[in-house]
Design a protein around this motif. Structure first.
Motif, PDB file in Angstrom:
ATOM      1  N   UNK A  21      -1.227   6.207  -6.900  1.00 34.54           N
ATOM      2  CA  UNK A  21      -2.066   5.266  -7.643  1.00 34.54           C
ATOM      3  C   UNK A  21      -3.468   5.194  -7.040  1.00 34.54           C
ATOM      4  N   UNK A  22      -4.424   4.836  -7.906  1.00 33.59           N
ATOM      5  CA  UNK A  22      -5.809   4.661  -7.476  1.00 33.59           C
ATOM      6  C   UNK A  22      -6.179   3.178  -7.519  1.00 33.59           C
ATOM      7  N   UNK A  23      -7.100   2.770  -6.632  1.00 33.44           N
ATOM      8  CA  UNK A  23      -7.953   3.570  -5.749  1.00 33.44           C
ATOM      9  C   UNK A  23      -7.348   3.860  -4.379  1.00 33.44           C
ATOM     10  N   UNK A  24      -6.071   3.501  -4.169  1.00 34.58           N
ATOM     11  CA  UNK A  24      -5.480   3.619  -2.843  1.00 34.58           C
ATOM     12  C   UNK A  24      -5.392   5.083  -2.389  1.00 34.58           C
ATOM     13  N   UNK A  25      -5.039   5.981  -3.314  1.00 30.93           N
ATOM     14  CA  UNK A  25      -4.889   7.389  -2.946  1.00 30.93           C
ATOM     15  C   UNK A  25      -6.214   7.982  -2.495  1.00 30.93           C
TER      16      UNK A  25
ATOM     17  N   UNK B 178       0.835  -1.203   0.000  1.00 32.19           N
ATOM     18  CA  UNK B 178       0.000   0.000   0.000  1.00 32.19           C
ATOM     19  C   UNK B 178       0.869   1.253   0.000  1.00 32.19           C
ATOM     20  N   UNK B 179       1.977   1.243   0.751  1.00 29.38           N
ATOM     21  CA  UNK B 179       2.860   2.408   0.779  1.00 29.38           C
ATOM     22  C   UNK B 179       3.435   2.714  -0.601  1.00 29.38           C
ATOM     23  N   UNK B 180       3.763   1.687  -1.355  1.00 33.80           N
ATOM     24  CA  UNK B 180       4.282   1.938  -2.711  1.00 33.80           C
ATOM     25  C   UNK B 180       3.201   2.539  -3.599  1.00 33.80           C
ATOM     26  N   UNK B 181       1.974   2.096  -3.436  1.00 36.75           N
ATOM     27  CA  UNK B 181       0.877   2.636  -4.239  1.00 36.75           C
ATOM     28  C   UNK B 181       0.594   4.096  -3.870  1.00 36.75           C
ATOM     29  N   UNK B 182       0.637   4.402  -2.581  1.00 37.02           N
ATOM     30  CA  UNK B 182       0.408   5.779  -2.159  1.00 37.02           C
ATOM     31  C   UNK B 182       1.542   6.687  -2.634  1.00 37.02           C
ATOM     32  N   UNK B 183       2.761   6.191  -2.579  1.00 31.99           N
ATOM     33  CA  UNK B 183       3.899   6.998  -3.037  1.00 31.99           C
ATOM     34  C   UNK B 183       3.788   7.315  -4.517  1.00 31.99           C
ATOM     35  N   UNK B 184       3.173   6.403  -5.273  1.00 26.40           N
ATOM     36  CA  UNK B 184       3.022   6.604  -6.710  1.00 26.40           C
ATOM     37  C   UNK B 184       1.752   7.371  -7.059  1.00 26.40           C
TER      38      UNK B 184
END
Length: 413
Positions: free
Chosen positions: A78-82, A70-76
């Motif tokens: 990315x959706x829907x995580x952001x 999840x941290x990698x997705x937020x750093x990028x």
């Protein structure tokens, strides 16, 4: 209490039969082992991990591998995580000035009436988990400190739960307490050992006694929620006996909660409930006399309570997966059938006259993400109705013992 929004869909062109056509055959499919990883191995269905085998930490609902993902997705960005994380951080549960409201006696009657600390306890447990997630994902120590403050406040005060809803209340709150405590304890947050010990004592003396018996004669969501909380507490306490009791409850209740035609003419009776025979079972299933694949014991009560039961079963299976036990495989046919059956009607399928007298009360709420991620995402099982439901309703927010699962379990490894 903030609830995840459930939109009303007006399309009536879907057929329930078509929704069920995509399900696995009743004979089942071969076991699919999960690959081993930092969150612990998980293999085909089998006995619980043996005594002496250490528990994986953090390992209640979310593990380190998932958090790192999840941290990698937020750093990028990315959706829907952001969007899901923004939803979490905008919620009242994420406020850094959250003030806990502990009570010595939490008294909860039917439907939480009287409500003497019931909402306070549930809200504080959700806030503790929300802050623990923020700490785990951002490294901002203010969130860890707030989670610790909430947990310490309750462990210093609470002595008992009373009145008729006490077992369910301990399930709702105990589930989030164990998740928050697990993340804080195993993340270098600096929770003092004396405070950890006091919190563990609280869980063992105030929660466990009401969870371990289950609730055989209640609607099935009760016992499944209790099972979910018991398993989380067992992992936090490193208690193999409690873990095995949770597995026993899960294995007994899920077959009695979701019907498959392979069960025979009638549903499986709930264990140790004394509910036997057609008349008693039809009454227990909210006077629903016709049974089809995926129908749940509370379907004709309403989809909201049904969603709680299915979600609690899924949360238990996810914690078990992190601990090396594949309950997901054991429950696959029932859980996939149930989700596809219910989301079809939430998506707009016309209800036949035989189902809940033609008027089911739809609205599963945020109760699908974990099972959808496991079966469709990890295993590749077609789940078109659930996929449509997820796309229409995410990000899923917070609801009693369900919190932020679009964030934590979308495509989670």
């Amino acid at each position: 209490m903030r609830r995840s929004t459930t939109r009303t869909l007006t399309t009536r062109t879907l057929l329930a039969a078509a929704a069920l056509a995509t399900l696995l055959p009743l004979g089942g499919a071969p076991a699919t082992a999960h690959p081993a990883g930092p969150d612990g191995p998980a293999g085909p269905a089998g006995p619980a991990p043996q005594a002496g085998q250490p528990f994986q930490h953090p390992g209640v609902l979310v593990g380190q591998r998932q958090l790192d993902f999840v941290k990698t997705k937020l750093a990028a960005g990315a959706e829907p995580w952001t969007a899901a994380f923004a939803d979490l951080r905008a919620s009242r549960y994420a406020a850094l000035d959250w003030q806990p409201r502990p009570r010595a006696n939490v008294e909860c009657g039917s439907a939480s009436n009287p409500n003497n600390g019931c909402s306070d306890e549930r809200d504080d447990a959700m806030a503790a988990y929300t802050h623990a997630l923020q700490w785990a994902l951002t490294g901002d120590h203010r969130y860890a400190d707030r989670a610790i403050r909430i947990m310490d406040a309750w462990s210093a005060v609470i002595k008992e739960h009373t009145n008729s809803n006490a077992p369910l209340q301990t399930g709702w709150s105990g589930a989030n307490w164990s998740r928050a405590a697990e993340l804080i304890r195993h993340s270098g947050a600096g929770w003092p050992a004396a405070s950890v010990k006091r919190f563990a004592t609280m869980l063992r003396t105030v929660y466990v006694p009401l969870l371990t018996p289950g609730s055989p004669r209640k609607n099935g969501n009760w016992e499944l929620v209790q099972t979910d909380a018991l398993m989380g507490i067992a992992v936090f306490l490193d208690d193999r006996q409690l873990f095995d009791r949770a597995v026993e409850l899960w294995r007994g209740r899920l077959p009695a909660y979701v019907y498959l035609s392979s069960d025979g003419e009638l549903p499986v009776p709930p264990p140790k409930a004394g509910i036997e025979g057609r008349s008693a079972l039809v009454s227990y299933w909210s006077d629903q006399p016709t049974f089809v694949n995926g129908l749940a014991q509370e379907t004709c009560r309403d989809f909201g309570h049904t969603g709680w039961g299915l979600e609690a079963a899924a949360q238990t299976a996810e914690t078990a997966r992190l601990q090396g036990l594949d309950l997901w495989h054991e429950g696959r046919e029932r859980l996939v059938a149930a989700l596809e059956f219910h989301t079809a009607y939430d998506n707009g399928a016309h209800a036949p006259d035989w189902l809940c007298k033609g008027e089911p009360k739809t609205g599963l709420g945020p109760a699908v993400q974990l099972a959808y991620n496991e079966y469709h995402g990890r295993q590749g099982v077609p789940m078109p109705q659930t996929e449509r439901y997820v796309a229409a309703h995410r990000p899923f927010g917070a609801n009693y013992f369900i919190g932020w699962e679009t964030l934590t379990h979308t495509d989670a490894p």
